[in-house]
Design an enzyme around this catalytic site. Structure first.
Site, PDB file in Angstrom:
ATOM      1  N   ILE A  49      15.264   1.228 144.352  1.00  0.00           N
ATOM      2  CA  ILE A  49      16.440   1.816 143.078  1.00  0.00           C
ATOM      3  C   ILE A  49      18.387   0.661 143.969  1.00  0.00           C
ATOM      4  O   ILE A  49      18.504   0.312 145.163  1.00  0.00           O
ATOM      5  CB  ILE A  49      17.440   3.181 143.789  1.00  0.00           C
ATOM      6  CG1 ILE A  49      16.035   3.959 143.701  1.00  0.00           C
ATOM      7  CG2 ILE A  49      18.362   3.903 143.177  1.00  0.00           C
ATOM      8  CD1 ILE A  49      15.284   4.159 142.202  1.00  0.00           C
ATOM      9  N   GLU A  74      12.138  -1.955 135.703  1.00  0.00           N
ATOM     10  CA  GLU A  74      11.821  -1.181 134.198  1.00  0.00           C
ATOM     11  C   GLU A  74      10.629  -1.167 133.389  1.00  0.00           C
ATOM     12  O   GLU A  74      11.426  -1.335 131.847  1.00  0.00           O
ATOM     13  CB  GLU A  74      13.385  -1.872 133.558  1.00  0.00           C
ATOM     14  CG  GLU A  74      14.786  -1.465 134.076  1.00  0.00           C
ATOM     15  CD  GLU A  74      16.269  -1.683 133.266  1.00  0.00           C
ATOM     16  OE1 GLU A  74      16.269  -0.912 131.810  1.00  0.00           O
ATOM     17  OE2 GLU A  74      17.071  -2.238 133.803  1.00  0.00           O
ATOM     18  N   GLN A  87       7.945 -27.890 138.622  1.00  0.00           N
ATOM     19  CA  GLN A  87       6.800 -29.247 138.845  1.00  0.00           C
ATOM     20  C   GLN A  87       7.845 -30.369 138.214  1.00  0.00           C
ATOM     21  O   GLN A  87       7.107 -31.093 138.577  1.00  0.00           O
ATOM     22  CB  GLN A  87       6.195 -28.265 137.045  1.00  0.00           C
ATOM     23  CG  GLN A  87       4.553 -29.311 137.489  1.00  0.00           C
ATOM     24  CD  GLN A  87       4.021 -29.086 138.363  1.00  0.00           C
ATOM     25  OE1 GLN A  87       3.834 -28.148 139.031  1.00  0.00           O
ATOM     26  NE2 GLN A  87       2.955 -30.942 138.644  1.00  0.00           N
ATOM     27  N   ILE A  88       8.682 -30.449 137.229  1.00  0.00           N
ATOM     28  CA  ILE A  88       9.272 -31.275 136.877  1.00  0.00           C
ATOM     29  C   ILE A  88      10.563 -32.018 137.924  1.00  0.00           C
ATOM     30  O   ILE A  88      10.478 -33.279 138.235  1.00  0.00           O
ATOM     31  CB  ILE A  88      10.284 -31.027 136.034  1.00  0.00           C
ATOM     32  CG1 ILE A  88       9.275 -30.663 133.927  1.00  0.00           C
ATOM     33  CG2 ILE A  88      11.093 -31.900 135.408  1.00  0.00           C
ATOM     34  CD1 ILE A  88       9.864 -30.334 132.568  1.00  0.00           C
ATOM     35  N   HIS A  89      10.170 -30.807 138.470  1.00  0.00           N
ATOM     36  CA  HIS A  89      11.487 -31.677 140.044  1.00  0.00           C
ATOM     37  C   HIS A  89      10.169 -31.646 141.143  1.00  0.00           C
ATOM     38  O   HIS A  89      10.976 -32.318 141.845  1.00  0.00           O
ATOM     39  CB  HIS A  89      11.681 -30.175 140.861  1.00  0.00           C
ATOM     40  CG  HIS A  89      13.448 -30.253 140.320  1.00  0.00           C
ATOM     41  ND1 HIS A  89      13.235 -29.134 138.627  1.00  0.00           N
ATOM     42  CD2 HIS A  89      14.652 -30.316 140.206  1.00  0.00           C
ATOM     43  CE1 HIS A  89      14.521 -29.023 138.193  1.00  0.00           C
ATOM     44  NE2 HIS A  89      15.147 -29.928 139.029  1.00  0.00           N
ATOM     45  N   GLY A  90       9.034 -31.396 141.186  1.00  0.00           N
ATOM     46  CA  GLY A  90       7.704 -32.291 141.611  1.00  0.00           C
ATOM     47  C   GLY A  90       8.456 -31.703 143.395  1.00  0.00           C
ATOM     48  O   GLY A  90       8.908 -30.261 142.998  1.00  0.00           O
ATOM     49  N   THR A 144       6.554  -2.986 133.716  1.00  0.00           N
ATOM     50  CA  THR A 144       5.951  -3.755 134.355  1.00  0.00           C
ATOM     51  C   THR A 144       5.382  -4.217 132.580  1.00  0.00           C
ATOM     52  O   THR A 144       5.701  -3.085 131.539  1.00  0.00           O
ATOM     53  CB  THR A 144       4.540  -3.686 134.902  1.00  0.00           C
ATOM     54  OG1 THR A 144       3.769  -2.469 134.030  1.00  0.00           O
ATOM     55  CG2 THR A 144       4.927  -3.050 136.144  1.00  0.00           C
TER      56      THR A 144
HETATM   57  C1  LIG Z   1      13.872  -5.265 142.811  1.00  0.00           C
HETATM   58  C2  LIG Z   1      13.638  -3.957 142.541  1.00  0.00           C
HETATM   59  C3  LIG Z   1      13.965  -3.574 141.631  1.00  0.00           C
HETATM   60  C4  LIG Z   1      14.140  -1.719 141.138  1.00  0.00           C
HETATM   61  N1  LIG Z   1      15.230  -1.331 140.031  1.00  0.00           N
HETATM   62  C5  LIG Z   1      14.443   0.102 139.889  1.00  0.00           C
HETATM   63  C6  LIG Z   1      15.762   1.195 140.061  1.00  0.00           C
HETATM   64  O1  LIG Z   1      17.049   0.750 139.913  1.00  0.00           O
HETATM   65  N2  LIG Z   1      15.781   2.330 139.235  1.00  0.00           N
HETATM   66  C7  LIG Z   1      14.138   2.232 139.498  1.00  0.00           C
HETATM   67  O2  LIG Z   1      13.399   3.429 139.261  1.00  0.00           O
HETATM   68  N3  LIG Z   1      12.823   1.565 139.938  1.00  0.00           N
HETATM   69  C8  LIG Z   1      13.731  -0.045 139.811  1.00  0.00           C
HETATM   70  N4  LIG Z   1      12.448  -0.378 140.420  1.00  0.00           N
HETATM   71  C9  LIG Z   1      11.388   0.446 140.495  1.00  0.00           C
HETATM   72  C10 LIG Z   1      10.290  -0.383 139.453  1.00  0.00           C
HETATM   73  O3  LIG Z   1      10.516  -0.055 138.255  1.00  0.00           O
HETATM   74  C11 LIG Z   1       8.482  -0.230 138.945  1.00  0.00           C
HETATM   75  O4  LIG Z   1       8.358  -1.164 140.614  1.00  0.00           O
HETATM   76  C12 LIG Z   1       8.024  -0.698 137.732  1.00  0.00           C
HETATM   77  O5  LIG Z   1       8.167   0.451 136.753  1.00  0.00           O
HETATM   78  C13 LIG Z   1       6.383  -0.561 138.584  1.00  0.00           C
HETATM   79  O6  LIG Z   1       6.046   0.473 138.938  1.00  0.00           O
HETATM   80  P1  LIG Z   1       5.262   0.717 140.969  1.00  0.00           P
HETATM   81  O7  LIG Z   1       5.975  -0.658 141.158  1.00  0.00           O
HETATM   82  O8  LIG Z   1       4.904   1.836 140.975  1.00  0.00           O
HETATM   83  O9  LIG Z   1       3.508  -0.261 139.953  1.00  0.00           O
HETATM   84  P2  LIG Z   1       2.715   0.690 139.562  1.00  0.00           P
HETATM   85  O10 LIG Z   1       3.174   1.729 138.225  1.00  0.00           O
HETATM   86  O11 LIG Z   1       1.531   0.857 140.640  1.00  0.00           O
HETATM   87  O12 LIG Z   1       1.928  -0.713 138.513  1.00  0.00           O
HETATM   88  C14 LIG Z   1       1.042  -1.130 139.476  1.00  0.00           C
HETATM   89  C15 LIG Z   1       0.586  -2.171 138.722  1.00  0.00           C
HETATM   90  O13 LIG Z   1      -0.402  -1.544 137.901  1.00  0.00           O
HETATM   91  C16 LIG Z   1      -0.243  -1.517 135.851  1.00  0.00           C
HETATM   92  N5  LIG Z   1      -0.355  -0.418 135.613  1.00  0.00           N
HETATM   93  C17 LIG Z   1       0.177   1.122 135.920  1.00  0.00           C
HETATM   94  N6  LIG Z   1      -0.161   1.971 135.310  1.00  0.00           N
HETATM   95  C18 LIG Z   1      -0.702   1.332 134.101  1.00  0.00           C
HETATM   96  C19 LIG Z   1      -1.695   1.300 132.617  1.00  0.00           C
HETATM   97  N7  LIG Z   1      -1.494   2.824 132.335  1.00  0.00           N
HETATM   98  N8  LIG Z   1      -2.026   0.738 132.348  1.00  0.00           N
HETATM   99  C20 LIG Z   1      -2.967  -0.801 132.342  1.00  0.00           C
HETATM  100  N9  LIG Z   1      -1.666  -1.071 133.756  1.00  0.00           N
HETATM  101  C21 LIG Z   1      -0.916  -0.163 134.410  1.00  0.00           C
HETATM  102  C22 LIG Z   1       1.175  -2.527 136.337  1.00  0.00           C
HETATM  103  O14 LIG Z   1       1.530  -2.418 135.157  1.00  0.00           O
HETATM  104  C23 LIG Z   1       1.703  -3.478 137.723  1.00  0.00           C
HETATM  105  O15 LIG Z   1       1.082  -3.933 137.340  1.00  0.00           O
HETATM  106  C24 LIG Z   1      12.637  -1.388 140.876  1.00  0.00           C
HETATM  107  C25 LIG Z   1      11.978  -1.960 141.321  1.00  0.00           C
HETATM  108  C26 LIG Z   1      12.361  -3.933 141.720  1.00  0.00           C
HETATM  109  C27 LIG Z   1      11.221  -4.497 143.218  1.00  0.00           C
END
Ligand SMILES: Cc1cc2nc3c(=O)[nH]c(=O)nc-3n(C[C@H](O)[C@H](O)[C@H](O)COP(=O)(O)OP(=O)(O)OC[C@H]3O[C@@H](n4cnc5c(N)ncnc54)[C@H](O)[C@@H]3O)c2cc1C
Length: 381
Positions: free
Chosen positions: A156, A364, A337-340, A366
């Site tokens: 979060i 927010e 890459q451009i910075h090597g 993936t």
């Molecule tokens: C720095 C950071 C800040 C964040 N801030 C917040 C925040 O303020 N509030 C909050 O609530 N969350 C926050 N998050 C969480 C973030 O939104 C989640 O990490 C993200 O939504 C992915 O969920 P997960 O990590 O559980 O991955 P998963 O849902 O487990 O996904 C893993 C992989 O599987 C893929 N996948 C999953 N389901 C499917 C599908 N149906 N079809 C195809 N591919 C799929 C995904 O695309 C991903 O590549 C933050 C994360 C980070 C790293």
């Protein structure tokens, strides 16, 4: 169709650029290396009116739109993505209150954000519920006039620094529709039973605060419900339709900043007796970067423009966020890459941009989830 920014928008852009150029470079590396949240910078940015630019003026905000927030976001992330993330995420959750809160809730929770007195967070993700938002298990049980909350939230943003959070909780676990089981509840951090534990050693945006949240019998009054009981899932989907536009602007900012650094290096570094910029392979890289950035910016601006006309378009927002994220990652990689070898070490900032860029494709929603949204909209017709 008018592709030019208005005078007011150009002034906002200039002010954001001047602020970031003046304040960020002194502390950007230190905040990244020490994972330090710069509270003073937050206060300064709020004093200058950069927070709540799209919060209605009756609650102390700028009364502008999503486009103006995108303009500021891009300028901040262009100069430093880590500090940019601290400032753009300081009001993360305000859109939920603005969209669904009562007048009283708006007064109580939006006004302190615009002055920098408070920072906000939004807590959706859980250890076992990321992309599958409807699988959220943090439970809010009605007890008289209160909700009692138990569960935990993962990753979060602003977890250890926010004054309050918009938390999505399970309120009706038996509802036959898994999309009607949740509600959004505002939880203040000083409630008994609330705990936040900072998550360290992130790949990028290390100045930004990220934490795991724990709720152990946290009691909040039912007046803290935002919107309607059972509508939390839909409220958050609408919320993301808007906030993801800003994530797209973050990607555009990273890419723009990385490209400018690459151009500067290509002009000033010589090999084989000539500037790197005289090699066609370098010129083509720059041309591709600039074209991708322009396309990403156009998508982000159109999505913001439509949201400002109260016609937020889920498919367009998803396209903007996905494409801007991919642009940020690709452009930052090419800038290294451009910075090597110099791009691979900490003295040149592009290595930081490269690490920071990846988050745009993850949080927010993936990039895979964005593509699901786009294709679903097209294939369901
Ligand atoms: C720095 C950071 C800040 C964040 N801030 C917040 C925040 O303020 N509030 C909050 O609530 N969350 C926050 N998050 C969480 C973030 O939104 C989640 O990490 C993200 O939504 C992915 O969920 P997960 O990590 O559980 O991955 P998963 O849902 O487990 O996904 C893993 C992989 O599987 C893929 N996948 C999953 N389901 C499917 C599908 N149906 N079809 C195809 N591919 C799929 C995904 O695309 C991903 O590549 C933050 C994360 C980070 C790293």
């Amino acid at each position: 169709m008018d592709f030019d920014l208005s005078k007011e928008q150009r002034d906002i852009k200039k002010a954001a650029r001047r602020f970031a150029a003046g304040e960020f470079p002194n502390i950007a590396r230190e905040c990244d290396r020490q994972e330090k949240y710069p509270r003073d910078l937050v206060t300064k940015a709020a004093e200058l009116g950069f927070f709540g630019i799209n919060i209605p003026s009756e609650y102390g905000g700028g009364g502008c739109g999503y486009l103006e927030k995108c303009i500021i976001t891009e300028e901040f992330w262009r100069v430093d993505p880590g500090l940019g993330s601290v400032l753009t995420a300081a009001t993360f959750g305000a859109d939920m209150v603005d969209l669904y809160g009562t007048g009283e809730q708006k007064q109580k929770y939006l006004t302190p954000l615009t002055t920098g007195q408070a920072v906000m967070g939004s807590a959706i993700t859980e250890p076992d519920a990321g992309s599958d938002v409807a699988a959220i298990k943090t439970r809010a049980t009605k007890d008289g006039d209160d909700y009692v909350i138990n569960g935990n939230k993962m990753f979060i943003t602003n977890g250890t620094v926010a004054s309050y959070f918009a938390v999505i909780c399970l309120t009706d676990p038996e509802n036959p529709s898994r999309h009607r089981r949740h509600s959004v509840i505002l939880v203040e951090r000083d409630r008994e039973g609330f705990k936040a534990v900072k998550i360290q050693y992130k790949l990028g945006i290390r100045a930004s605060d990220t934490a795991e949240l724990f709720f152990a019998d946290v009691r909040v009054p039912s007046e803290n419900l935002i919107g309607e009981e059972g509508k939390g899932f839909y409220q958050f989907m609408e919320f993301f339709n808007r906030t993801r536009i800003h994530v797209g602007a973050e990607g555009v900012g990273i890419a723009q900043g990385a490209m400018e650094k690459a151009i500067n290096h290509a002009k000033n570094r010589s090999q084989f007796g000539t500037a790197l910029s005289s090699f066609q392979s370098i010129q083509f890289k720059i041309a591709e970067m600039a074209t991708r950035i322009q396309a990403a910016r156009n998508l982000v601006y159109e999505a913001a423009f439509r949201a400002d006309k109260r016609k937020s378009d889920q498919r367009l927002t998803a396209m903007a966020k996905w494409f801007a994220g991919e642009t940020a990652v690709r452009v930052a990689e090419e800038a290294v890459q451009i910075h090597g070898g110099y791009g691979y070490v900490g003295d040149y900032d592009v290595e930081r941009y490269y690490r920071d860029a990846k988050i745009i494709e993850i949080y927010e929603g993936t990039k895979e989830i964005e593509k699901i949204i786009i294709s679903r909209a097209l294939l369901s017709k």
